[in-house]
Write a protein that holds these residues in place. Structure first.
Motif, PDB file in Angstrom:
ATOM      1  N   TRP A 434       0.823  -1.206   0.000  1.00 44.75           N
ATOM      2  CA  TRP A 434       0.000   0.000   0.000  1.00 44.75           C
ATOM      3  C   TRP A 434       0.861   1.262   0.000  1.00 44.75           C
ATOM      4  O   TRP A 434       0.602   2.206  -0.745  1.00 44.75           O
ATOM      5  CB  TRP A 434      -0.921   0.016   1.225  1.00 44.75           C
ATOM      6  N   ILE A 438       0.872   4.011  -2.968  1.00 46.37           N
ATOM      7  CA  ILE A 438       0.319   5.347  -2.766  1.00 46.37           C
ATOM      8  C   ILE A 438       1.348   6.406  -3.113  1.00 46.37           C
ATOM      9  O   ILE A 438       1.003   7.480  -3.649  1.00 46.37           O
ATOM     10  CB  ILE A 438      -0.196   5.523  -1.305  1.00 46.37           C
ATOM     11  N   SER A 461       1.333   4.525   9.973  1.00 48.31           N
ATOM     12  CA  SER A 461       0.170   3.638  10.023  1.00 48.31           C
ATOM     13  C   SER A 461       0.238   2.724  11.239  1.00 48.31           C
ATOM     14  O   SER A 461      -0.757   2.542  11.966  1.00 48.31           O
ATOM     15  CB  SER A 461       0.094   2.805   8.738  1.00 48.31           C
ATOM     16  N   TYR A 476      -8.331   2.655   7.204  1.00 49.57           N
ATOM     17  CA  TYR A 476      -8.539   4.010   7.684  1.00 49.57           C
ATOM     18  C   TYR A 476      -7.275   4.563   8.332  1.00 49.57           C
ATOM     19  O   TYR A 476      -6.953   5.752   8.193  1.00 49.57           O
ATOM     20  CB  TYR A 476      -9.710   4.034   8.666  1.00 49.57           C
ATOM     21  N   GLU A 479      -4.982   5.461   5.514  1.00 46.30           N
ATOM     22  CA  GLU A 479      -5.432   6.676   4.836  1.00 46.30           C
ATOM     23  C   GLU A 479      -5.022   7.912   5.616  1.00 46.30           C
ATOM     24  O   GLU A 479      -4.502   8.884   5.047  1.00 46.30           O
ATOM     25  CB  GLU A 479      -6.951   6.614   4.682  1.00 46.30           C
ATOM     26  N   ASP A 480      -5.218   7.906   6.951  1.00 48.05           N
ATOM     27  CA  ASP A 480      -4.800   9.047   7.769  1.00 48.05           C
ATOM     28  C   ASP A 480      -3.294   9.250   7.712  1.00 48.05           C
ATOM     29  O   ASP A 480      -2.815  10.396   7.652  1.00 48.05           O
ATOM     30  CB  ASP A 480      -5.245   8.835   9.215  1.00 48.05           C
ATOM     31  N   ARG A 498      -6.592  11.611   0.087  1.00 49.49           N
ATOM     32  CA  ARG A 498      -7.680  10.735   0.537  1.00 49.49           C
ATOM     33  C   ARG A 498      -8.386  10.098  -0.659  1.00 49.49           C
ATOM     34  O   ARG A 498      -8.758   8.922  -0.625  1.00 49.49           O
ATOM     35  CB  ARG A 498      -8.659  11.531   1.390  1.00 49.49           C
ATOM     36  N   CYS A 501      -6.131   7.375  -1.993  1.00 48.52           N
ATOM     37  CA  CYS A 501      -6.215   6.155  -1.177  1.00 48.52           C
ATOM     38  C   CYS A 501      -7.463   5.348  -1.535  1.00 48.52           C
ATOM     39  O   CYS A 501      -7.415   4.112  -1.592  1.00 48.52           O
ATOM     40  CB  CYS A 501      -6.223   6.513   0.307  1.00 48.52           C
ATOM     41  N   ALA A 502      -8.571   6.046  -1.782  1.00 52.22           N
ATOM     42  CA  ALA A 502      -9.786   5.328  -2.180  1.00 52.22           C
ATOM     43  C   ALA A 502      -9.586   4.617  -3.511  1.00 52.22           C
ATOM     44  O   ALA A 502     -10.035   3.483  -3.712  1.00 52.22           O
ATOM     45  CB  ALA A 502     -10.959   6.312  -2.270  1.00 52.22           C
TER      46      ALA A 502
END
Length: 956
Positions: A434, A438, A461, A476, A479-480, A498, A501-502
Motif C-alpha cells: 500500500w 500510494i 500507520s 482508515y 489513509e490518515d 484521501r 487512497c480510495a
C-alpha cells in the motif's frame, strides 16, 4: 464492564440465554444501581435475541452492504439450502431481479412515477432506489434463489407506493433523498466524486438492515471511546472484523443483539417507530399469506431482514402469533414504472450517509476474506463482471439436517462478549505494498513524494493503529497516515491524497445496466445511434463527427442527438452545428456520454417507447400546464418544428397558443411572444404554403389583445419599458400583416390616444408611438426633448427618457438618428457638474433596460460621426443644419428677401400656415424646388417677398 464480570458461565445445552440474561442484570445493577433503566435494557436485549432465535421460521439478520453479513449468508445458504427465501425488499421490485444477470454491479432497482394520483402534484416525480452490491447479503440470497432450481424468492416489504404514503411519518437516513444526503460522514468528497455520487439523483434510498444509532449522543459516545473518526470505521473495527470469521449462531445472536440495542436506545419519535412496526406487521402478514397459499414447510424457509426488524416486538411477530393479520393499506392509483439504473460505491455512500470509501473498503474486505477462506460465493449465471456461479454445484441437504442446524440454541453470545476478538497479525507485505503504491500514485498526480514518504506512511500507520488500540493497521489508519505524510498542506492537482487512497484500495466501482435490461426506449436510442461506430455504453465521453453532406445516412443520428439534447441536456453536447428553424446542417460534431449518464436514459424510458413520443408528450404537457403562457406555447411550436417536423402537432400547439394569448391579462411575456412569433413567421415565409391558419389567427388575436391592454400597461407599475416596447413592436412590426388579415388601424390610434403614462420611459415610448402614427411631428418632438434639458428639475430623469426612446427603436426604427441627436445634444449642453453624476446613471439605465438595442444605437452613431480623429474639429452635426440660420439653403431667386426669411424661418412658416401650406422649413436641398412648402412659396411669388423685405429692411 470488566472481563471478570462477563466471564463465561457454566451453561448447559438447554439453558439457552437465561444465564447470560441473569449475569447481565446483576452486572448492570452493580454498575448503575437498582433504580436505573440499564438492567431492563440489557435484559430486554437478551430476551429479544432469545425470542428471535426461537422462532420456527429462521430469521437471518443482516446489515446492508456488510461483507460479514454476505459471508454468513453464503455459508448458511450452502448449509441449509432453503426452498423459499423471504427478502426484506419492496415487493413490487421482484420482476427486476431477473434482469440483474444482464448488468454489472453495483446497480440499483428503481421505481419511478411522474403521473401522480393520490399524491400531491408538487411531489412529482416520485423516485425510489434500492442499491445492490456483490458484497451484500441480499445479492447472495438473490443469486442463490434465481440460479437454484425449485427455489422461490419472495419480496415481503412494503411497495414503493407505500414508501411515499408513509414518508411523512419517518425521517431516518434510510429514507432520505440522495440529494439531501450528499454530505457523508467523512466530508462531501472532491469535485471529481460529485458526478458519481449523484447517480441516484433525488431518489429515496431503501436498503436491508440499516444499523446505526438514531441520536447523535450515542454515536458520538461510540466514536469517542472507539478512537475512530466516523461510524463506518467503528462498524468495521468492532463488528465486521470480529464477525467475519464467526460461526453462524454467533453471528445471528450478535446481530440481533445489536439491532435490539439500537432499537431500544433510540429517541422518542412515535412516527418513525410506528412506521418500523407497520413494516414488520406488513412483512409477517405477507409471509403468512405465502405459507398458507403455497403449503411450504416453514423449516424450509429463510427470512432475510434487517437486524433491528429481527428484534421486533409487534403482536404479529412469529408464525405462532395469535394476533389478527395486518390490514395492508391499498395502494394509490399512481402508475409506477420500474427499471434498473447504474449505481456506484460513492452513490451508495452518499445515499446512506456512509464515510467516503466505506463501500470500497467493504468490497475489498469481501474479496480478501473469500480468498483467505477459499469460499465460493453465489453469483448469477452470466453475470457481467463476475465468474460462473457455484450455486448449482452444491448438494441439497435434507430437511432434517437443516432443521437441526437451525434449531440449536447454544449460548454463543456470552463467549463472544467475554473475549475480545482475536486480531489478525500485521501483514507487513500488504501494508508495504500500500505504501509503495500510494507514493507512486501521488507522484503521478503532482506530489513531490519519495521513498522516504513511503517509509513514513508505513511507520505512521503502525503508530496510529497502536494509539487506537489496534494490533493491525486498518485502511482508515493507512489513509490518515498517507494524508499526514504526503499531502501536508497543499493539493497540487485535482485529487487529494484521501481520494488517491480510495482509488488504491479499490476505487469507486460503477455499475452498468446491460442492453437486455434497458427499457425499450433506451434500446431504441442505442440501435438508432449504432451507425456512429463506437460503444455507446462506455463511461468515457466520445466525440462523434457527422459529415451530413457526404454521409446522408447519418442524418437520422443527428435527429436523435438533437432530441436527446433537448430531453436530457448535457448527456449529449453539440460542439459544432446547430438546429434552427429551416436550417439544414452540413457538418456536426458531438460529445456523447450516454454510458456515463445511463440513469437519465433509463428514466426517460419510463415516459414512453420512443423519444419522439416522449417529446410530443412533454410538449403537449407544457402547453396544458397551469403555468402555461402564450410564450410557452410558441416555444413548444418552434421545438415541434425543429425536432418533429411539424404536422398536426404544430397546429394543435399553435391553436393552444392563440387560446393562451387571448386569456392573458398581463404583458409580462410580451418580449418573448414578439421574438418567437417573428421567428416563426420568418420561417413560414420561406415555405411554399406560407403562414398557417393558426399563425394568422395568432397575429389577429395579438393585435386586438395588445391594443386593448396598451392603455392599461402604460399606467401599470408592473409593466416596464421592455414589455411596452415589445407590445408596440408587435403592433407596428406586424401591422401590415394584421391589416391584410382584416384588423383596423383605428383601434391602435384610439389605444394610443387613451394612454396617459407618468413614468419618464413610458412617456418617451408614447411619444415615439404618436410620431409613428403621425400624431406628433418631429419638430414638436425635438421641442419637448429640448424643454426637458432646459428644466434642471427634469435633467436627472433624462436617462429614463433616453431609455424609453431606445426601447422604441424596435417598433419605430426611424427614430435612431433622433436618439443619437438627443444624446449628443445632452453631452454638448449639460455642464460637467451635472453631466458627471448623470453619466453613470445613464449607462446603468441603458444597460439594464435596453441592452439588446444598444448595438443599433452604436451603429447609427458610427455612421453619423467621423471615423478619423482629424475630422472631428471640422465636423458639423447634421441636426445642427436645421438650427443654424447661416447655413440654411436659400433659393437663389429670393435674393435679400430669401436671406431675411432664412434668418427668421418662423415667420415664413406662419405665413405658409395661414395659406394652408403646413410643413417644415426646407433645409436639405439647395434649390427652390426642394426647399419645402415655404421655399416653393417664395419661388412662385418673389415680388411679394421682395416687397415685404423692403418694408422690414429698406437698406437690404
Amino acid at each position: 464492564m470488566s472481563e471478570a464480570t462477563l466471564s463465561p458461565p457454566e451453561v448447559g445445552a438447554g439453558d439457552g440465554l437465561v444465564a447470560l440474561r441473569e449475569r447481565l442484570r446483576e452486572a448492570a445493577e452493580a454498575f448503575a444501581g437498582p433504580g436505573d433503566a440499564l438492567p431492563g435494557i440489557l435484559a430486554g436485549m437478551v430476551e429479544d435475541v432469545d425470542r428471535a432465535l426461537a422462532e420456527r421460521l429462521e430469521i437471518f439478520p443482516v446489515c446492508h452492504h456488510s461483507p460479514a453479513s454476505a459471508l454468513a449468508m453464503a455459508r448458511r445458504l450452502k448449509e441449509k439450502r432453503p426452498r423459499v427465501v423471504y427478502l426484506e425488499l419492496c415487493e413490487d421490485l421482484r420482476p427486476l431481479l431477473d434482469e440483474l444477470r444482464n448488468c454489472q454491479l453495483p446497480v440499483a432497482l428503481q421505481a419511478f412515477a411522474t403521473e401522480l394520483d393520490g399524491f400531491p402534484a408538487a411531489d412529482a416525480p416520485l423516485n425510489v432506489v434500492a442499491p445492490i452490491t456483490e458484497a451484500s447479503a441480499e445479492y447472495q440470497a438473490i443469486a442463490y434463489a434465481l440460479d437454484t432450481p425449485d427455489v422461490e424468492l419472495v419480496l415481503v416489504d412494503r411497495s414503493a407506493d407505500h414508501v411515499f404514503q408513509w414518508r411523512d411519518r419517518e425521517d431516518g437516513p434510510e429514507q432520505r433523498p440522495a440529494a439531501e444526503a450528499g454530505e457523508t460522514e467523512g466530508g462531501s468528497g472532491t469535485a471529481e466524486d460529485a458526478e458519481e455520487s449523484a447517480l441516484h439523483g433525488d431518489a429515496l434510498g431503501v436498503g436491508i438492515g440499516e444499523l446505526r444509532p438514531r441520536f447523535a449522543e450515542l454515536e458520538a459516545h461510540f466514536l469517542h471511546h472507539g478512537k475512530v473518526r466516523h461510524w463506518s470505521e467503528w462498524w468495521d473495527q468492532y463488528v465486521e472484523q470480529p464477525l467475519a470469521g464467526a460461526d453462524y449462531q454467533t453471528y445471528r445472536q450478535v446481530m440481533v443483539m445489536i439491532g435490539s440495542l439500537f432499537r431500544r436506545l433510540r429517541p422518542e419519535r412515535p412516527g418513525r417507530l410506528a412506521v418500523d412496526e407497520d413494516r414488520e406487521r406488513y412483512m409477517w402478514t405477507r409471509m403468512r399469506e405465502h405459507l398458507a397459499a403455497s403449503g411450504t414447510d416453514p423449516d424450509d424457509c429463510l427470512y432475510v431482514c434487517g437486524a433491528a426488524h429481527a428484534a421486533s416486538r409487534v403482536e404479529q411477530f412469529g408464525l405462532a402469533a395469535e394476533a389478527e393479520p395486518y390490514a395492508v393499506p391499498p395502494r394509490t392509483a399512481t402508475r409506477w414504472r420500474y427499471g434498473l439504473i447504474p449505481s456506484s460505491h460513492s452513490a451508495i455512500e452518499a445515499q446512506f450517509g456512509l464515510a467516503p470509501g466505506a463501500v470500497s473498503v467493504a468490497a475489498a474486505t469481501w474479496a480478501r476474506t473469500l480468498t483467505r477462506e477459499r469460499l465460493t460465493p453465489f453469483r448469477l449465471a452470466g453475470q457481467r463482471g463476475g465468474k460462473k456461479s457455484g450455486a448449482k454445484r452444491a448438494v441439497r441437504r435434507t430437511v432434517g439436517e437443516a432443521g437441526a442446524a437451525a434449531a440449536t440454541d447454544d449460548d454463543r453470545l456470552t463467549g463472544f462478549l467475554a473475549r475480545p476478538p482475536v486480531p489478525h497479525a500485521l501483514d507487513e507485505a500488504e501494508l508495504r505494498g500500500w505504501c509503495v503504491d500510494i507514493v507512486r500514485l501521488a507522484r503521478r498526480n503532482g506530489y513531490l513524494a519519495s521513498t522516504a514518504d513511503a517509509i513514513a506512511v508505513f511507520e505512521t500507520s503502525v503508530l496510529l493503529a497502536g494509539l487506537r488500540g489496534r494490533a493491525r493497521p486498518t485502511p482508515y489508519d493507512f489513509e490518515d497516515a498517507a494524508v499526514t505524510c504526503i499531502e501536508k498542506d497543499s493539493v497540487p492537482g485535482r485529487r487529494d491524497v484521501r481520494r488517491l487512497c480510495a482509488i488504491l484500495l479499490g476505487g469507486d466501482r460503477i455499475g452498468t445496466v446491460g442492453y437486455d435490461a434497458l427499457p425499450p426506449l433506451a434500446r431504441d436510442v442505442l440501435d438508432r445511434l449504432a451507425p456512429l461506430g463506437f460503444d455507446l455504453t462506455a463511461r468515457t465521453q466520445r466525440r462523434a463527427l457527422l459529415d451530413l453532406a457526404n454521409q446522408p445516412q447519418l442524418r437520422p443520428c443527428s435527429d436523435v442527438l438533437w432530441m436527446l439534447r433537448h430531453l436530457l441536456g448535457d448527456v449529449v453536447r453539440p460542439v459544432m452545428g446547430s438546429r434552427a428553424l429551416g436550417e439544414v446542417g452540413i457538418q456536426e460534431s458531438w460529445d456523447v456520454a450516454l454510458g456515463r449518464h445511463q440513469q437519465a436514459l433509463v428514466q426517460l424510458g419510463y415516459e414512453g417507447v420512443t423519444i419522439e413520443q416522449v417529446l410530443e408528450q412533454r410538449l403537449r404537457r407544457a402547453v396544458r400546464g397551469p403555468d402555461a403562457t402564450a410564450a410557452t406555447a410558441l416555444k413548444a411550436v418552434e421545438e415541434a418544428i425543429r425536432y418533429l417536423g411539424g404536422g398536426r402537432l404544430v397546429d394543435d400547439l399553435g391553436a393552444r397558443a392563440v387560446e393562451l394569448l387571448a386569456a392573458e391579462r398581463t404583458v409580462d411575456d410580451a418580449p418573448l411572444v414578439l421574438r418567437r412569433i417573428r421567428r416563426l413567421l420568418a420561417y413560414y415565409r420561406t415555405t411554399e404554403a406560407g403562414p398557417p391558419r393558426w399563425a394568422q389567427t395568432f397575429v389577429v388575436a395579438g393585435y386586438a389583445q395588445y391594443c386593448t391592454l396598451l392603455p392599461i400597461a402604460f399606467t401599470d407599475e408592473a409593466a416596464g419599458g421592455r414589455q411596452l416596447g415589445a407590445m408596440l413592436g408587435f403592433l407596428f412590426g406586424l401591422e401590415g400583416f394584421a391589416l391584410s388579415l382584416g384588423c383596423d388601424r383605428a383601434q391602435l390610434e384610439l389605444a394610443v390616444r387613451q394612454s396617459h403614462p407618468t413614468e419618464p420611459d413610458k412617456k418617451a415610448l408614447l411619444w415615439a408611438a404618436e410620431h409613428r402614427l403621425g400624431l406628433l411631428p418631429m419638430a414638436e418632438l425635438r421641442d419637448r426633448c429640448a424643454a426637458l434639458l432646459d428644466n434642471p428639475l427634469v435633467v436627472p430623469a433624462f436617462p429614463r427618457y433616453v431609455s424609453g426612446f431606445v426601447q422604441a427603436l424596435d417598433p419605430v426604427p426611424t427614430l435612431t438618428p433622433f436618439v443619437v441627436e438627443q444624446l449628443s445634444g445632452a453631452f454638448a449642453r449639460l455642464p460637467d457638474a451635472v453631466l458627471l453624476p448623470w453619466l453613470p446613471r445613464l449607462i446603468m439605465t441603458l444597460r439594464k433596460e435596453a441592452a439588446e438595442l444598444l448595438p443599433v444605437l452604436v451603429r447609427e452613431a458610427g455612421r453619423t460621426f467621423p471615423a478619423a480623429l482629424g475630422a472631428v474639429d471640422g465636423f458639423v452635426p447634421p441636426w445642427s443644419l436645421a438650427a443654424a440660420p447661416a447655413v440654411a439653403p436659400v433659393p437663389p431667386a429670393a435674393g435679400a428677401a430669401g436671406a431675411l426669411l432664412a434668418a427668421h424661418p418662423a415667420g415664413c412658416d406662419a405665413v405658409a400656415a395661414l395659406l394652408g401650406l403646413v410643413g417644415e422649413w426646407g433645409h436639405v436641398a439647395p434649390t427652390a424646388a426642394g426647399a419645402g412648402p415655404a421655399g416653393s412659396l417664395l419661388a412662385e411669388h418673389p415680388a411679394a417677398a421682395a416687397a415685404l423685405a423692403g418694408l422690414l429692411a429698406p437698406a437690404g
